[in-house]
Write a protein that holds these residues in place. Structure first.
Motif, mmCIF file in Angstrom:
data_model
loop_
_atom_site.group_PDB
_atom_site.id
_atom_site.type_symbol
_atom_site.label_atom_id
_atom_site.label_comp_id
_atom_site.label_asym_id
_atom_site.label_seq_id
_atom_site.Cartn_x
_atom_site.Cartn_y
_atom_site.Cartn_z
ATOM 1 N N LEU A 1 0.905 -1.212 0.007
ATOM 2 C CA LEU A 1 -0.209 -0.051 -0.076
ATOM 3 C C LEU A 1 0.726 1.311 0.118
ATOM 4 N N LEU A 2 2.054 1.222 0.634
ATOM 5 C CA LEU A 2 2.923 2.225 0.784
ATOM 6 C C LEU A 2 3.912 2.368 -0.670
ATOM 7 N N GLY A 3 3.528 1.679 -1.509
ATOM 8 C CA GLY A 3 4.248 1.623 -3.097
ATOM 9 C C GLY A 3 5.841 1.056 -2.547
ATOM 10 N N LEU A 4 5.896 0.317 -1.624
ATOM 11 C CA LEU A 4 7.385 -0.264 -1.126
ATOM 12 C C LEU A 4 7.519 -1.748 -1.818
ATOM 13 N N ARG A 5 8.754 -1.912 -2.058
ATOM 14 C CA ARG A 5 9.278 -3.286 -2.543
ATOM 15 C C ARG A 5 10.390 -3.762 -2.003
ATOM 16 N N THR A 6 10.802 -5.142 -2.185
ATOM 17 C CA THR A 6 12.097 -5.423 -1.731
ATOM 18 C C THR A 6 12.910 -5.970 -2.590
ATOM 19 N N PHE A 7 14.162 -5.816 -2.353
ATOM 20 C CA PHE A 7 15.139 -6.748 -3.346
ATOM 21 C C PHE A 7 16.160 -7.455 -2.154
ATOM 22 N N LEU A 8 16.924 -8.468 -2.905
ATOM 23 C CA LEU A 8 17.475 -9.118 -1.823
ATOM 24 C C LEU A 8 18.982 -9.274 -2.172
ATOM 25 N N THR A 9 19.747 -9.411 -0.957
ATOM 26 C CA THR A 9 21.133 -9.715 -1.285
ATOM 27 C C THR A 9 21.474 -11.022 -0.567
ATOM 28 N N THR A 10 22.165 -12.061 -0.751
ATOM 29 C CA THR A 10 22.620 -13.375 -0.069
ATOM 30 C C THR A 10 24.006 -13.563 -0.356
ATOM 31 N N PHE B 1 12.838 -0.873 -1.105
ATOM 32 C CA PHE B 1 12.893 0.383 -1.937
ATOM 33 C C PHE B 1 11.601 0.748 -2.374
ATOM 34 N N ARG B 2 11.413 2.100 -2.957
ATOM 35 C CA ARG B 2 10.122 2.525 -3.568
ATOM 36 C C ARG B 2 9.890 2.082 -5.154
ATOM 37 N N ALA B 3 8.659 1.250 -5.232
ATOM 38 C CA ALA B 3 8.670 0.787 -6.510
ATOM 39 C C ALA B 3 9.019 1.761 -7.666
ATOM 40 N N GLY B 4 9.835 1.517 -8.771
ATOM 41 C CA GLY B 4 10.488 2.189 -9.906
ATOM 42 C C GLY B 4 11.610 2.672 -9.675
ATOM 43 N N ALA B 5 12.166 2.543 -8.670
ATOM 44 C CA ALA B 5 13.757 3.180 -8.136
ATOM 45 C C ALA B 5 14.739 2.224 -8.914
ATOM 46 N N LYS C 1 23.104 1.931 -14.899
ATOM 47 C CA LYS C 1 22.255 2.952 -13.987
ATOM 48 C C LYS C 1 20.914 3.210 -14.249
ATOM 49 N N ASP C 2 20.372 2.570 -15.366
ATOM 50 C CA ASP C 2 18.954 2.920 -15.620
ATOM 51 C C ASP C 2 18.029 1.725 -15.452
ATOM 52 N N TYR C 3 18.561 1.018 -14.833
ATOM 53 C CA TYR C 3 17.817 -0.326 -14.660
ATOM 54 C C TYR C 3 16.776 -0.323 -13.344
ATOM 55 N N ALA C 4 15.612 -0.403 -13.729
ATOM 56 C CA ALA C 4 14.437 -0.372 -12.718
ATOM 57 C C ALA C 4 14.279 -1.408 -11.855
ATOM 58 N N VAL C 5 14.860 -1.643 -10.608
ATOM 59 C CA VAL C 5 14.972 -3.002 -9.898
ATOM 60 C C VAL C 5 13.516 -3.436 -9.608
ATOM 61 N N GLN C 6 13.278 -4.766 -9.714
ATOM 62 C CA GLN C 6 12.135 -5.526 -9.362
ATOM 63 C C GLN C 6 12.079 -6.061 -8.409
ATOM 64 N N ASP C 7 10.705 -6.148 -7.830
ATOM 65 C CA ASP C 7 10.747 -6.798 -6.399
ATOM 66 C C ASP C 7 11.019 -8.189 -6.556
ATOM 67 N N GLY C 8 11.852 -8.731 -5.454
ATOM 68 C CA GLY C 8 12.447 -10.131 -5.682
ATOM 69 C C GLY C 8 13.625 -10.212 -6.324
#
Ligand SMILES: Nc1nc2c(ncn2[C@@H]2O[C@H](COP(=O)(O)OP(=O)(O)OP(=O)(O)O)[C@@H](O)[C@H]2O)c(=O)[nH]1
Ligand SMILES: [Mg+2]
Length: 360
Positions: free
Chosen positions: A273-282, A292-296, A344-351
């Motif tokens: 709802l807040l427009g937030l997403r997650t990326f992961l590191t492992t 991160f904010r969707a679209g970042a 630099k212009d890659y829009a990161v995706q959830d997951g």
């Protein structure tokens, strides 16, 4: 950091939900207005993807993302004009970015107030609408005058948006449930309205109502339509479960057919709802979910990890988490040539699972 506010009539179970979400100890009481000060807490965002990655990488630590909630003072009919906790609840709501409307369905003779969730929703909406009308009344003329004096088109557009909003609010409809166009709602940003925030409803059911959760949520879901989803939760039960150690908690909730409980679903819905997403590191040290904010874009996401990674960003190696799991880990993915190199212009995706190359 964006925050969600728990908003509801007195005794709806807001503090209990807050405790269920955050494992916290906000004051819960059968009398109304037991919450006076707003309390802020972080609810962990359970993430099965992260757990799988951690197993794959033999990570020593697993760090989940979180979402911030604020327990706000209760509201009664008349709050907008200062009844009950009046201004206290208004100020609390103004400061959050999205609303979780807590609606009581449980029966309990010891607890005063209505147990009809739709009636609660209508009362809440009316109070929020009245507060917005009052605040726009003082803003409308001022904005129009500023626009005229400064010959400013942006201010004039804001003044128009205020008029449009006012017309909707005066029919008793909150902006989140209106068909006001998105750009108009965006123009109202500077007006700090209560009903111009995204919403989600939690219907608080009693243990004896677990069988009829869907029926209890249906009228609320129908009323909200596309404005937001309605999730049924036995808040008290899950608040008690939150105080147990994990094994006991699972046993209690699974015994009642609730799986891991419904509260994690509330945390996830709130996060989105807040427009937030997650990326992961492992890696061996840790597997971690980052917010991160969707679209970042990639550099901004790198900056979530550390500002140096953003400053010195060169490129990111990226693979979606499920592909990584399928390939059996980072090294295997690398050998198979499955790591994408993104700039630099890659829009990161959830997951997405990222590794940042940088140089400072
Ligand atoms: N039976 C039952 N009681 C509940 C449930 N959820 C909350 N309660 C009770 O309802 C009362 C009010 O709960 P709170 O969490 O304090 O409600 P609140 O919305 O924070 O109330 P205020 O801060 O006073 O506005 C408490 O006595 C809770 O134990 C539930 O699912 N079932
Ligand atoms: Mg409370």
């Amino acid at each position: 950091m964006e925050r969600l506010g728990l908003v509801g009539l007195a005794n709806a179970g807001k503090s209990s939900l807050f405790n269920a979400l955050t494992g916290g100890h906000a004051v819960v009481a059968a009398h109304p207005f037991s919450t006076v000060e707003t309390t802020v807490g972080v609810a962990p965002l359970p993430d099965a993807r992260l757990d799988q990655l951690a197993r794959l990488s033999h990570s020593a630590k697993v760090i989940h993302a979180g979402v911030e909630f604020v327990d706000i003072a209760g509201l009664v009919a008349g709050s907008a004009s200062g009844e009950g906790m009046g201004n206290r609840f208004l100020a609390g709501i103004r400061e959050v970015d999205a609303l979780v409307l807590v609606l009581r369905a449980f029966h309990d003779d010891a607890v005063t107030g209505t147990d009809d969730p739709l009636e609660s929703l209508e009362t809440l909406e009316l109070e929020l609408v009245l507060a917005d009308v009052a605040s726009l009344e003082t803003q409308a003329e001022k904005r129009r005058k500023q626009a005229r004096l400064r010959k400013d088109a942006t201010l004039a557009a804001e003044a128009d948006a205020i008029d449009e909003a006012m017309a909707v609010l005066q029919t008793g409809v909150p902006l989140f449930r209106s068909d006001l166009a998105a750009p108009v709602r965006e123009q109202l940003r500077n007006s700090f309205l209560l009903t111009n925030k995204p919403v989600l409803a939690v219907v608080n059911v009693g243990e004896d109502q677990l069988e009829s959760v869907d029926e209890l949520c249906a009228p609320v879901a129908a009323h909200l339509g596309s404005a937001g989803e309605a999730i049924g939760v036995c808040v008290q039960l899950e608040a008690e479960a939150a105080q147990l150690d994990p094994a006991e908690r699972v046993e209690l909730l699974e015994g009642l057919g609730l799986g891991e409980g419904v509260v994690p679903r509330v945390a996830h819905a709130a996060f989105h709802l807040l427009g937030l997403r997650t990326f992961l590191t492992t890696g061996e040290k840790e597997s971690r979910a980052w917010t991160f904010r969707a679209g970042a874009l990639a550099p901004e996401c790198a900056g979530v990890i550390h500002s140096d990674l953003q400053r010195g960003f060169i490129r990111a190696e990226v693979i979606h988490w499920d592909e990584l799991v399928e390939l059996g880990g980072w090294q295997h993915a690398k050998t198979a040539g499955k790591l994408r190199v993104e700039g630099k212009d890659y829009a990161v995706q959830d997951g997405d699972v990222l590794e940042i190359r940088f140089n400072v």
